[in-house]
Design a protein around this motif. Structure first.
Motif, PDB file in Angstrom:
ATOM      1  N   PHE A 127      -3.960  26.670  12.361  1.00  0.00           N
ATOM      2  CA  PHE A 127      -3.253  27.433  11.331  1.00  0.00           C
ATOM      3  C   PHE A 127      -3.012  26.566  10.092  1.00  0.00           C
ATOM      4  O   PHE A 127      -3.296  26.978   8.956  1.00  0.00           O
ATOM      5  CB  PHE A 127      -1.926  27.952  11.877  1.00  0.00           C
ATOM      6  CG  PHE A 127      -1.121  28.745  10.897  1.00  0.00           C
ATOM      7  CD1 PHE A 127      -1.280  30.125  10.806  1.00  0.00           C
ATOM      8  CD2 PHE A 127      -0.202  28.128  10.056  1.00  0.00           C
ATOM      9  CE1 PHE A 127      -0.538  30.869   9.899  1.00  0.00           C
ATOM     10  CE2 PHE A 127       0.545  28.863   9.145  1.00  0.00           C
ATOM     11  CZ  PHE A 127       0.370  30.235   9.067  1.00  0.00           C
ATOM     12  N   LEU A 131      -4.782  26.844   6.374  1.00  0.00           N
ATOM     13  CA  LEU A 131      -3.839  27.096   5.272  1.00  0.00           C
ATOM     14  C   LEU A 131      -4.012  26.060   4.166  1.00  0.00           C
ATOM     15  O   LEU A 131      -4.033  26.403   2.976  1.00  0.00           O
ATOM     16  CB  LEU A 131      -2.408  27.061   5.805  1.00  0.00           C
ATOM     17  CG  LEU A 131      -1.300  27.290   4.771  1.00  0.00           C
ATOM     18  CD1 LEU A 131      -1.429  28.679   4.151  1.00  0.00           C
ATOM     19  CD2 LEU A 131       0.073  27.102   5.410  1.00  0.00           C
ATOM     20  N   LYS A 136      -4.436  30.166   1.723  1.00  0.00           N
ATOM     21  CA  LYS A 136      -4.094  31.560   1.990  1.00  0.00           C
ATOM     22  C   LYS A 136      -3.564  31.671   3.426  1.00  0.00           C
ATOM     23  O   LYS A 136      -4.313  31.409   4.377  1.00  0.00           O
ATOM     24  CB  LYS A 136      -5.306  32.485   1.803  1.00  0.00           C
ATOM     25  CG  LYS A 136      -5.721  32.686   0.361  1.00  0.00           C
ATOM     26  CD  LYS A 136      -6.880  33.661   0.249  1.00  0.00           C
ATOM     27  CE  LYS A 136      -7.269  33.895  -1.190  1.00  0.00           C
ATOM     28  NZ  LYS A 136      -6.226  34.623  -1.952  1.00  0.00           N
ATOM     29  N   TRP A 137      -2.313  32.062   3.556  1.00  0.00           N
ATOM     30  CA  TRP A 137      -1.730  32.188   4.898  1.00  0.00           C
ATOM     31  C   TRP A 137      -2.366  33.339   5.669  1.00  0.00           C
ATOM     32  O   TRP A 137      -2.379  33.340   6.898  1.00  0.00           O
ATOM     33  CB  TRP A 137      -0.220  32.377   4.810  1.00  0.00           C
ATOM     34  CG  TRP A 137       0.219  33.662   4.155  1.00  0.00           C
ATOM     35  CD1 TRP A 137       0.512  33.854   2.850  1.00  0.00           C
ATOM     36  CD2 TRP A 137       0.383  34.936   4.791  1.00  0.00           C
ATOM     37  NE1 TRP A 137       0.849  35.175   2.608  1.00  0.00           N
ATOM     38  CE2 TRP A 137       0.789  35.855   3.792  1.00  0.00           C
ATOM     39  CE3 TRP A 137       0.238  35.385   6.094  1.00  0.00           C
ATOM     40  CZ2 TRP A 137       1.050  37.196   4.066  1.00  0.00           C
ATOM     41  CZ3 TRP A 137       0.501  36.724   6.375  1.00  0.00           C
ATOM     42  CH2 TRP A 137       0.900  37.608   5.373  1.00  0.00           C
ATOM     43  N   GLN A 138      -2.917  34.334   4.934  1.00  0.00           N
ATOM     44  CA  GLN A 138      -3.561  35.456   5.610  1.00  0.00           C
ATOM     45  C   GLN A 138      -4.770  34.996   6.425  1.00  0.00           C
ATOM     46  O   GLN A 138      -5.020  35.501   7.517  1.00  0.00           O
ATOM     47  CB  GLN A 138      -3.994  36.511   4.588  1.00  0.00           C
ATOM     48  CG  GLN A 138      -2.843  37.173   3.844  1.00  0.00           C
ATOM     49  CD  GLN A 138      -2.502  36.460   2.563  1.00  0.00           C
ATOM     50  OE1 GLN A 138      -2.806  35.287   2.392  1.00  0.00           O
ATOM     51  NE2 GLN A 138      -1.867  37.180   1.638  1.00  0.00           N
ATOM     52  N   SER A 140      -5.207  31.988   7.730  1.00  0.00           N
ATOM     53  CA  SER A 140      -4.698  31.223   8.876  1.00  0.00           C
ATOM     54  C   SER A 140      -4.210  32.149   9.976  1.00  0.00           C
ATOM     55  O   SER A 140      -4.538  31.970  11.156  1.00  0.00           O
ATOM     56  CB  SER A 140      -3.557  30.299   8.430  1.00  0.00           C
ATOM     57  OG  SER A 140      -4.003  29.352   7.500  1.00  0.00           O
ATOM     58  N   THR A 141      -3.434  33.149   9.585  1.00  0.00           N
ATOM     59  CA  THR A 141      -2.891  34.096  10.568  1.00  0.00           C
ATOM     60  C   THR A 141      -4.003  34.860  11.265  1.00  0.00           C
ATOM     61  O   THR A 141      -4.003  35.009  12.491  1.00  0.00           O
ATOM     62  CB  THR A 141      -1.930  35.083   9.882  1.00  0.00           C
ATOM     63  OG1 THR A 141      -0.896  34.352   9.222  1.00  0.00           O
ATOM     64  CG2 THR A 141      -1.308  36.018  10.907  1.00  0.00           C
TER      65      THR A 141
END
Length: 205
Positions: A127, A131, A136-138, A140-141
């Motif tokens: 993650f 990131l 972009k955290w999207q 990673s998620t």
């Protein structure tokens, strides 16, 4: 779970002729009520190391005798050979148990706890890496959820098929996770390129 994770009783069985581990393992499944059995060669092709988790939670002497008797009976059915106590009398019609031992459940529990901790740390690391790389955290998620889903799906398939999760299968599962991680990173990189906003410069006349 297989004997690598549950622990079990282990026996070194000596034959006068070469035996095929996979054939012996399949033949012993019924003898141990499909509770987990693993057969490997041990030093020579005519010596097998047989480990089973059958009655692993029973530490009584009666359980030791029961498991050994089930092993002997199963081997006699699979190989059409007879069991003898005296290994000096071993010939092409007999087999003998050279030694036996027990792998405690404490070691198996430590392996399970370490594997769980390592899995959680790996997901966190993936993650954070994605990131930092793509900002972009999207991404990673999505990558972590997809990896967790695919791994859980494979483990569930083994459970539904009543297959034991052994050490060799665990290595293959780790290789699957590695390949899936590479795919997630490549997809994130492609999405990053596709979603990048192009910059246009206009020329003044």
């Amino acid at each position: 779970l297989g004997v690598d994770f549950k622990g079990g009783r282990s026996y070194v069985v000596t034959f006068s002729e070469v035996q095929t581990p996979s054939i012996v393992e399949n033949g012993l499944q019924e003898s141990f009520n499909n509770e987990g059995v693993e057969v490997k060669t041990f030093g020579a092709d005519n010596i097998l190391k047989i480990t089973t988790s059958y009655l692993i939670n029973d530490d009584s002497d009666d359980a030791d005798v029961t498991v050994k008797n089930q092993l002997i009976s199963g081997l006699e059915n699979v190989t059409n050979l007879s069991f003898i106590e005296d290994d000096t009398m071993l010939d092409e019609e007999n087999f003998t148990i050279s030694s036996s031992s027990k792998v405690g459940a404490t070691i198996a529990d430590d392996i399970q706890n370490s594997s769980l901790s390592s899995g959680i740390l790996a997901l966190i690391a993936i993650f954070v890496y994605i990131l930092i790389r793509f900002r972009k955290w999207q991404f990673s998620t999505g990558a972590v959820i997809a990896l967790f889903h695919d791994t859980l799906f494979v483990i569930s398939a083994f459970s539904i098929a009543s297959l034991s999760l052994t050490e060799s299968i665990s290595f293959q599962l780790l290789d699957f996770v590695k390949q899936r991680t590479y795919i997630s990173i490549e997809l994130s990189e492609n999405l990053s390129i596709l979603t990048a906003t192009p910059t246009f410069t206009s020329k003044s006349s």
